[in-house]
Design a protein around this motif. Sequence first.
Motif, PDB file in Angstrom:
ATOM      1  N   GLN A  38       0.858  -1.355  -0.066  1.00  0.00           N
ATOM      2  CA  GLN A  38      -0.188   0.024   0.063  1.00  0.00           C
ATOM      3  C   GLN A  38       0.854   1.200  -0.141  1.00  0.00           C
ATOM      4  O   GLN A  38       0.540   2.228  -0.701  1.00  0.00           O
ATOM      5  N   MET A  39       1.737   1.162   0.957  1.00  0.00           N
ATOM      6  CA  MET A  39       2.711   2.288   0.963  1.00  0.00           C
ATOM      7  C   MET A  39       3.563   2.669  -0.513  1.00  0.00           C
ATOM      8  O   MET A  39       3.554   3.745  -0.744  1.00  0.00           O
ATOM      9  N   ILE A  40       3.927   1.594  -0.975  1.00  0.00           N
ATOM     10  CA  ILE A  40       4.609   1.653  -2.321  1.00  0.00           C
ATOM     11  C   ILE A  40       3.643   2.130  -3.450  1.00  0.00           C
ATOM     12  O   ILE A  40       4.176   3.275  -4.134  1.00  0.00           O
ATOM     13  N   LEU A  41       2.558   1.728  -3.506  1.00  0.00           N
ATOM     14  CA  LEU A  41       1.351   2.205  -4.410  1.00  0.00           C
ATOM     15  C   LEU A  41       1.207   3.677  -4.239  1.00  0.00           C
ATOM     16  O   LEU A  41       1.045   4.417  -5.144  1.00  0.00           O
ATOM     17  N   GLU A  42       1.138   4.107  -2.992  1.00  0.00           N
ATOM     18  CA  GLU A  42       0.765   5.429  -2.392  1.00  0.00           C
ATOM     19  C   GLU A  42       1.901   6.535  -3.098  1.00  0.00           C
ATOM     20  O   GLU A  42       1.803   7.467  -3.468  1.00  0.00           O
ATOM     21  N   ILE A  43       3.070   5.957  -2.893  1.00  0.00           N
ATOM     22  CA  ILE A  43       4.527   6.722  -3.199  1.00  0.00           C
ATOM     23  C   ILE A  43       4.442   7.073  -4.656  1.00  0.00           C
ATOM     24  O   ILE A  43       4.605   8.013  -5.195  1.00  0.00           O
ATOM     25  N   VAL A  44       4.211   6.053  -5.386  1.00  0.00           N
ATOM     26  CA  VAL A  44       4.485   5.897  -6.975  1.00  0.00           C
ATOM     27  C   VAL A  44       3.271   7.011  -7.496  1.00  0.00           C
ATOM     28  O   VAL A  44       3.568   7.837  -8.118  1.00  0.00           O
ATOM     29  N   LEU A  45       2.065   6.709  -6.854  1.00  0.00           N
ATOM     30  CA  LEU A  45       1.058   7.602  -7.438  1.00  0.00           C
ATOM     31  C   LEU A  45       1.044   8.997  -6.927  1.00  0.00           C
ATOM     32  O   LEU A  45       0.995  10.051  -7.817  1.00  0.00           O
ATOM     33  N   LEU A  46       1.437   9.364  -5.886  1.00  0.00           N
ATOM     34  CA  LEU A  46       1.661  10.834  -5.278  1.00  0.00           C
ATOM     35  C   LEU A  46       2.897  11.376  -6.120  1.00  0.00           C
ATOM     36  O   LEU A  46       2.604  12.594  -6.333  1.00  0.00           O
ATOM     37  N   ALA A  47       3.861  10.632  -6.377  1.00  0.00           N
ATOM     38  CA  ALA A  47       4.927  11.290  -7.137  1.00  0.00           C
ATOM     39  C   ALA A  47       4.626  11.486  -8.565  1.00  0.00           C
ATOM     40  O   ALA A  47       4.972  12.543  -9.128  1.00  0.00           O
ATOM     41  N   VAL A  48       3.842  10.618  -9.242  1.00  0.00           N
ATOM     42  CA  VAL A  48       3.277  11.070 -10.356  1.00  0.00           C
ATOM     43  C   VAL A  48       2.393  12.173 -10.369  1.00  0.00           C
ATOM     44  O   VAL A  48       2.569  13.301 -11.464  1.00  0.00           O
ATOM     45  N   PHE A  49       1.565  12.415  -9.503  1.00  0.00           N
ATOM     46  CA  PHE A  49       0.677  13.294  -9.249  1.00  0.00           C
ATOM     47  C   PHE A  49       1.854  14.807  -9.241  1.00  0.00           C
ATOM     48  O   PHE A  49       1.302  15.805  -9.795  1.00  0.00           O
ATOM     49  N   LEU A  50       2.659  14.786  -8.174  1.00  0.00           N
ATOM     50  CA  LEU A  50       3.850  15.806  -7.977  1.00  0.00           C
ATOM     51  C   LEU A  50       4.414  16.396  -9.651  1.00  0.00           C
ATOM     52  O   LEU A  50       4.508  17.332  -9.735  1.00  0.00           O
ATOM     53  N   PHE A  51       4.618  15.344 -10.410  1.00  0.00           N
ATOM     54  CA  PHE A  51       5.209  15.439 -11.770  1.00  0.00           C
ATOM     55  C   PHE A  51       4.247  16.099 -12.884  1.00  0.00           C
ATOM     56  O   PHE A  51       4.780  16.992 -13.521  1.00  0.00           O
ATOM     57  N   VAL A  52       2.943  15.853 -12.485  1.00  0.00           N
ATOM     58  CA  VAL A  52       2.163  16.390 -13.586  1.00  0.00           C
ATOM     59  C   VAL A  52       1.256  17.355 -13.076  1.00  0.00           C
ATOM     60  O   VAL A  52       0.457  18.091 -13.865  1.00  0.00           O
TER      61      VAL A  52
END
Length: 175
Positions: A38-52
Motif C-alpha cells: 500500500q505504501m509503495i502504491l501511494e508513493i508512486v501515485l503521489l510522485a506521479v501527481f507531483l510531476f504532472v
Amino acid sequence: MEEALKKAWQDLPAGKTSPAALRGMIHRHPARRAMRRQMILEIVLLAVFLFVYYDFFDGDRRPWGANALLVAAVAWVIVHNVAGWVYSRQALQGDHLQEMLRRHVTGMRRFAILSVISRVGMLASLLVFFSYGMAWSAWKGWLLAATCLVVLMQLTWLGSIWQRRIRNISRVLEA
C-alpha cells in the motif's frame, strides 16, 4: 493477523524456535507485506501527481503559496510513507516475542496518527489549491460541504483500518 500469529505460535515445536526465527515470521507476515505494498502504491501515485499537477491542473495560474503548500503536503505524505516502508522492512529487535510486539504496536500507533494527520494536511492543501480564485456560489458551497463529508468519511475509514491492525497485534499480546 491475530489468528495467523496465534496459529504460528501454537504450531511452534517447544524449545526449537529461536527468537530470530520468530522475528522473521512476524517480519514476513502477509499483513506487513500488504502495508508495504500500500505504501509503495501511494508513493508512486503521489510522485506521479507531483510531476504532472503543474501542467495538468494549471499550477501556473495559482499563486506561489498555493503551489508550495500543495507540493509540501504531498511531499510530506511521500516522505512519511517512505519512512513507514523503511520501518516495516526492518526486522523486529529483541529476544522476547511480547516485547517485540509491544514495541511494534507502539511504533504502529505513532505511524497511524501521523498518517491520518498527514492526509488531512494533504487534503486541505488540495482544497486550497483547487479552490483558489474560484467564484463561489451556493451550489459550489454545497459541493464543498459534500466533498468535506466524503473526506471525513475516508479519514474515519483510514483511522479504523489502522485501529484494526493495531488491535489485532495487541490481541496477540493479551493472549
